[in-house]
Enzyme design. Structure first.
Site, mmCIF file in Angstrom:
data_model
loop_
_atom_site.group_PDB
_atom_site.id
_atom_site.type_symbol
_atom_site.label_atom_id
_atom_site.label_comp_id
_atom_site.label_asym_id
_atom_site.label_seq_id
_atom_site.Cartn_x
_atom_site.Cartn_y
_atom_site.Cartn_z
ATOM 1 N N TYR A 42 0.925 -1.028 0.049
ATOM 2 C CA TYR A 42 0.022 0.031 0.154
ATOM 3 C C TYR A 42 0.990 1.348 -0.041
ATOM 4 O O TYR A 42 1.599 1.225 -0.691
ATOM 5 C CB TYR A 42 -1.004 -0.140 1.210
ATOM 6 C CG TYR A 42 -2.122 0.858 1.184
ATOM 7 C CD1 TYR A 42 -2.937 0.631 -0.248
ATOM 8 C CD2 TYR A 42 -2.464 1.897 1.986
ATOM 9 C CE1 TYR A 42 -3.940 1.711 -0.433
ATOM 10 C CE2 TYR A 42 -3.549 2.598 2.012
ATOM 11 C CZ TYR A 42 -4.288 2.583 0.602
ATOM 12 O OH TYR A 42 -5.272 3.395 0.541
ATOM 13 N N LYS A 97 -20.367 -19.859 -11.238
ATOM 14 C CA LYS A 97 -19.547 -19.696 -12.413
ATOM 15 C C LYS A 97 -18.221 -19.184 -12.373
ATOM 16 O O LYS A 97 -17.295 -19.640 -13.013
ATOM 17 C CB LYS A 97 -20.524 -18.626 -13.273
ATOM 18 C CG LYS A 97 -20.041 -18.757 -14.928
ATOM 19 C CD LYS A 97 -20.129 -19.931 -15.560
ATOM 20 C CE LYS A 97 -19.876 -19.826 -17.062
ATOM 21 N NZ LYS A 97 -21.293 -19.207 -17.791
#
Length: 752
Positions: A42, A97
């Site tokens: 970060y 999916k």
């Protein structure tokens, strides 16, 4: 033919709720444990790739997960066969999916459900998310909006946009058609094709076969109102009109006369036996309606033995299954940083699938499906669990993408690319699938010894309803029914068989047998009665010994050593009898067998050699080529220790026995499992990391397994009891119902 799987609504809801709600988690792929890691991940370190991407946008594929991330997006207007359920109710399907993308092609995927039926709003939302993803998979959007949405997104986005309900079915259908026509000796440009079902999938199927050479005037499309012909106005739209034929035919029945090919994406029963009779010689019938086909293979073959039939069902040969297509299409497209998935890439996928079905099927695939698969009328499409798909289909798709100019970053070393794809395969999934299929083929009567535990009862129900065979539960009828009712699975009680000492006709036979075994071990008739009639572990073992079951699963409620002691009242399953316990650890795509975890307390070098042989046997049973390492705290004699001497001698015993598998030792665990550490010993006989670890004693085996389970989160199967003549598996007391089911399937694989 495979048994149709049965499940209850309660089971389906539990599957989606446990161990955590949903079907997948997101896990970090980089270290995130120190202040330095945080600074790199970060602020301030993250500013560096941000600036690099600003300067060169294409480097987003290098510094982010964009290049391996697909969004599965729906508004829930056409969910499976359930209709318009809305965005929120479609989420379980979209999560599923996403999991399929990861399972079959190692593609990361996130599901996104958009709460709008406005095509403009839908398109705008997806377009604005473009920077996040390497591809967009549209799913379960009703026609005609699905055509509008897909076309606009293709025009407005520079990443692949693919509506799987259309093109996924079309690609697999095309693959099967290539091979069906090859068998029947016909050419695609000559055959007459009838398609029934003018929705998204049907239109896509016809468009793709036309792009492969089928002639427009040879293709008749039908919907609920009959043939779509030039001049028809009723129920028409621009997508149907594009396929209107110049013909006098008006009904499906008329169109089927003399047809070579039928493609069905419509409804159950829409094709009759008379229609099939009227078709040309060697008719090709793809009845792809789900869950029930337009006509079943049995019905078609009853009137036409020469028919080649495919369906969308997994319990019939030649399943047209979208999972053969979309994961590998996106894998190839992502790996060339494609701007689109075009017709050439879809055709390349279809041809690669067709070619694969014509190749010799590896033994591991035949093992997984319980039968030999050979190219022919009942095998024109590869099976979804064929491990070759990952390294055969994506390269074909990538080549087509490069040849047609949609690749941002072409692949230079195609051989290296194929090798990298092979490495993506998760062997554990294939192993579990193989166990599942072989168990189902065996149809063993499985004895579940501990009917007073709800985990065992859930496993027994899942075994029965999963189509693996008959579940025999040892327990009191009222107790078993009460537990099942309380757990919401009471409707399954009539399906299982509850057995106990009171309701069996064989108790006297069991006691006579047991007395003959134990009378010279200090057991009188009263002792034998208590064991046979009151101890469920002994009673279950007696059932197995007398052929009143084919396999036995126990150990969920008592420590494994205690259970093994009870079983030894009935069978010879001690160290001196050659019994060995092998535990499988599955973690991060790797599987390692640790042995002996059950029987030998402090084995000598001869015992260790036997344990190695038993471990290799289990590896082979699981479809793994065994590489055995004798592990210790020393490596090849250093440091010298009396405690390590037996581990040093055991490989020499194996040499004398002339075994047919790789082995080496003694060595530390890192040398056994880490290729870099192993490279320091180039004389090692192991050709790769070990997958069977033989440890010095049972206590070290137990510590190793439980440490991996608790600290690393490894999936544990076992201990797998081997080296005895009966199919007995002993679970651990912390087993889940799924763990117990896995052990039952292993027992079924070994059942006589």
């Amino acid at each position: 033919m495979p048994t149709k799987v049965k499940f209850t609504a309660e089971e389906a809801l539990t599957y989606h709720m446990e161990p955590r709600p949903g079907k997948f988690d997101v896990t970090p792929s980089t270290p995130m444990t120190t202040q330095r890691d945080l600074s790199l991940a970060y602020s301030p370190g993250v500013a560096v790739p941000c600036e690099a991407i600003f300067d060169k946008p294409e480097t987003a594929y290098d510094y982010t997960n964009k290049g391996n991330m697909v969004a599965v997006i729906s508004n829930g207007t056409a969910v499976l066969g359930l209709g318009n359920l809305g965005a929120l109710a479609s989420k379980p399907v979209m999560e599923g999916k996403s999991v399929l993308f990861k399972r079959f092609a190692d593609v990361n995927s996130i599901d996104i459900e958009l709460d709008t039926e406005d095509p403009d709003a839908f398109v705008n939302a997806v377009r604005l998310m473009g920077p996040t993803f390497g591809g967009i998979n549209l799913e379960d959007i009703k026609a005609p909006e699905c055509f509008i949405i897909e076309q606009r997104l293709k025009e407005e986005m520079d990443i692949p946009v693919f509506h799987d309900d259309q093109h996924g079915t079309a690609v697999i259908c095309a693959a099967g058609l290539i091979n069906a026509l090859r068998i029947s000796g016909k050419k695609i440009e000559d055959v007459r094709i009838v398609l029934n079902g003018a929705g998204a999938a049907g239109i896509a199927c016809l468009e793709l076969v036309k792009s492969m050479g089928a002639k427009h005037d040879n293709c008749i499309m039908c919907d609920t109102k009959g043939v779509i012909y030039q001049g028809r106005t009723e129920g028409m739209n621009q997508w149907k009109s594009a396929h209107a034929a110049s013909t006098d035919l008006r009904t499906l029945e008329e169109a089927m006369k003399g047809a070579d090919v039928f493609l069905g994406v419509s409804a159950k029963g829409s094709v009759t036996q008379d229609m099939v009779k009227s078709m040309a010689k060697d008719p090709v019938i793809f009845a792809m309606a789900n869950p029930d086909p337009e006509i079943t293979p049995e019905e078609a073959h009853e009137v036409r033995e020469d028919a080649i039939v495919a369906t969308g069902r997994s319990d019939y040969p030649n399943q047209v299954n979208n999972v053969l297509g979309f994961p590998y299409l996106f894998r190839g497209a992502l790996d060339i940083h494609a701007r689109a998935i075009n017709d050439e890439m879809k055709i390349a996928c279809a041809r690669a699938l067709a070619d694969l079905a014509r190749e010799d099927v590896p033994d591991e695939v035949a093992l997984a499906y319980g039968r030999k698969l050979t190219f022919g009328r009942d095998y024109i499409i590869p099976t979804p669990f064929d491990p070759r798909l990952i390294h055969v289909v994506p390269p074909a798709v990538a080549r087509a993408g490069m040849d047609t100019g949609v690749a941002r970053r072409p692949i230079v070393d195609m051989d290296g690319y194929e090798a990298s794809l092979r490495a993506r395969m998760d062997p554990t999934a294939n192993i579990l699938r193989s166990i599942n299929t072989r168990a189902k083929a065996r149809q063993a009567r499985m004895i579940f010894a501990e009917g007073d535990d709800i985990r065992v009862l859930r496993a027994a129900v899942n075994y029965q309803r999963g189509g693996f065979g008959k579940a025999l539960v040892v327990g009191r009828e009222n107790d078993v029914k009460g537990l099942m009712d309380a757990a919401g699975i009471g409707d399954a009680y009539p399906e299982i068989e509850v057995v106990n000492a009171k309701n069996t006709a064989y108790l006297d036979t069991y006691k006579d047998f047991l007395y003959q075994r134990l009378q010279r071990s200090g057991h009188d008739h009263q002792d034998v009665h208590r064991l046979a009639a009151r101890d469920r572990h002994v009673f279950s073992a007696l059932m197995l010994a007398h052929g009143h079951g084919d396999g036995l699963v126990t150990g969920a409620t008592r420590k494994s050593a205690h259970v093994l002691g009870l079983i030894n009242n009935v069978f010879n399953a001690q160290a001196t009898d050659g019994a060995v316990g092998v535990t499988a650890l599955l973690l991060k795509g790797r599987i390692v067998l640790v042995t002996d975890t059950l029987v030998h307390e402090w084995p000598d070098s001869e015992d260790l050699a036997t344990i190695a042989e038993r471990g290799a046997d289990v590896a082979k049973m699981l479809g793994i080529e065994p590489r055995v390492a004798f592990v210790s705290f020393s490596t090849f004699g250093y440091p010298v220790s009396e405690r390590a001497e037996k581990m040093h001698q055991a490989p020499k015993v194996l040499e004398q026995r002339g075994v047919d598998f790789e082995f080496e030792g003694e060595m530390t665990v890192d040398v056994a499992l880490n290729p870099q550490a192993m490279a320091q010993y180039p004389f090692s006989r192991l050709t790769g990391p070990a997958n069977v670890l033989v440890v010095p004693a049972r206590h070290s085996a137990s510590i190793s397994v439980k440490l991996m389970q608790e600290m690393a989160g490894a999936t544990v199967i076992g201990p797998i009891l081997t080296g005895i003549d009966q199919s007995i598996q002993i679970c651990s007391t912390v087993s889940t119902s799924n763990d117990i089911l896995n052990m039952a399937m292993l027992a079924a694989c070994k059942a006589k």
